[in-house]
Design an enzyme around this catalytic site. Sequence first.
Site, PDB file in Angstrom:
ATOM      1  N   ASP A  41       0.829  -1.207   0.000  1.00 16.53           N
ATOM      2  CA  ASP A  41       0.000   0.000   0.000  1.00 16.53           C
ATOM      3  C   ASP A  41       0.864   1.259   0.000  1.00 16.53           C
ATOM      4  O   ASP A  41       2.076   1.203   0.204  1.00 16.53           O
ATOM      5  CB  ASP A  41      -0.900   0.019   1.240  1.00 16.53           C
ATOM      6  CG  ASP A  41      -1.947  -1.074   1.214  1.00 16.53           C
ATOM      7  OD1 ASP A  41      -2.329  -1.508   0.114  1.00 16.53           O
ATOM      8  OD2 ASP A  41      -2.382  -1.496   2.309  1.00 16.53           O
ATOM      9  N   TYR A  74       6.687  -9.856   6.861  1.00 16.17           N
ATOM     10  CA  TYR A  74       6.647  -8.420   7.111  1.00 16.17           C
ATOM     11  C   TYR A  74       7.135  -8.117   8.524  1.00 16.17           C
ATOM     12  O   TYR A  74       6.971  -8.929   9.439  1.00 16.17           O
ATOM     13  CB  TYR A  74       5.211  -7.896   7.000  1.00 16.17           C
ATOM     14  CG  TYR A  74       4.698  -7.679   5.593  1.00 16.17           C
ATOM     15  CD1 TYR A  74       4.791  -6.431   4.986  1.00 16.17           C
ATOM     16  CD2 TYR A  74       4.102  -8.715   4.888  1.00 16.17           C
ATOM     17  CE1 TYR A  74       4.301  -6.219   3.704  1.00 16.17           C
ATOM     18  CE2 TYR A  74       3.608  -8.513   3.601  1.00 16.17           C
ATOM     19  CZ  TYR A  74       3.714  -7.263   3.022  1.00 16.17           C
ATOM     20  OH  TYR A  74       3.229  -7.049   1.754  1.00 16.17           O
TER      21      TYR A  74
END
Length: 278
Positions: free
Chosen positions: A64, A125
Site C-alpha cells: 500500500d 513483514y
Amino acid sequence: MSDEVQPGHVRIRLDLSYDGTAFSGWAKQAGGRRTVQGEVEDALRTVTRAGERTYELTVAGRTDAGVHARGQVAHVDLPREVWAEQGAKLLKRLAGRLPRDVRVWALREAPSGFNARFAAVWRRYVYRVTDNPGGVDPLLRGHVLWHDWPLDVAAMDAAAKSLVGEHDFAAYAKKREGATTIREILDFGVRRNADGVVEVEVRADAFCHNQVRAMVGALLFVGDGHRTVEWPRKVLEARVRDSAVHVVRPHGLCLEEVGYPADGLLAERSRVARNRRA
C-alpha cells in the site's frame, strides 16, 4: 491463467527494495500518481529502448501507499533477443535510470513455472514501533511509528501467537468483493531490539488488504494495557470488523522477504495458490 511464457520470450526475476514514503503504493494507478510499478516499468522501457511498449511486472505482494520493501520480488517477460543483448548490462542501466528511492538488486532468468505472485509460499513483514517517551529517532522517522504509551512486549508476543494458524481473518481485513479472507499465519512474534525499537514480525502464506496493520493495531492496544492478551483472538473469532481495531499508519511496515519452493515445485504451487479457499 497459464504460467507459460510466450514463444520468443524469457521470464526474468527481479529482486528489489524501495522506500515507500513518496509512492502511492506498488500498483499503477490512473491519474498520474507515482507508484513503484510505474517507475520500474518506465525505467525498463527506457533502458531496453522499447519505445511505446511496456513490459508489465507481476509482483509477489502489492504494498500500500507508504509501505516499504526490503525483499520484494517481481517478474517480467522480455523478448529473448532483448535479454540476450542487454541482460548483462541491464542491472547497471536500471541503477542509472531509477529514482533513488527504488533499487533493483538482482535480475536473473527465472526457472520454469516461476510466478512472482502465485508461486510464493510465504511473505514476511516487520512493523517497527517505539514507545520512547522522547519520540522517534529523526533518522528513523519515516520507518518507525511512535506510540506514546509504554508497551508490554511479552503481552504483545503472547497475543500475536494466539493468531498463528489458518483462520478467517475477516475481522482484520478490508473486505473485497469475491475475495476470501482465509489465510494461514506461519509465525507471529514481537521483540524489543537493543535500540528500544519494538519489531512485530509476521510470516504468512498471504495477507488480506490492511491485515498486518490492523493486527498490529490490536497488539498495540494489548501492549499499552487497554485490552487483555485474549482480546485479539476474540476479535478474530467474531469474524466481523471491530471498531476498536485501528489500522496503524503505513510507514512502520516493511516487506522483508518472500519465500518460494524448490524449482520443481513452482508450477504446482502456482496452481494451488489460485484455488479459492473456504
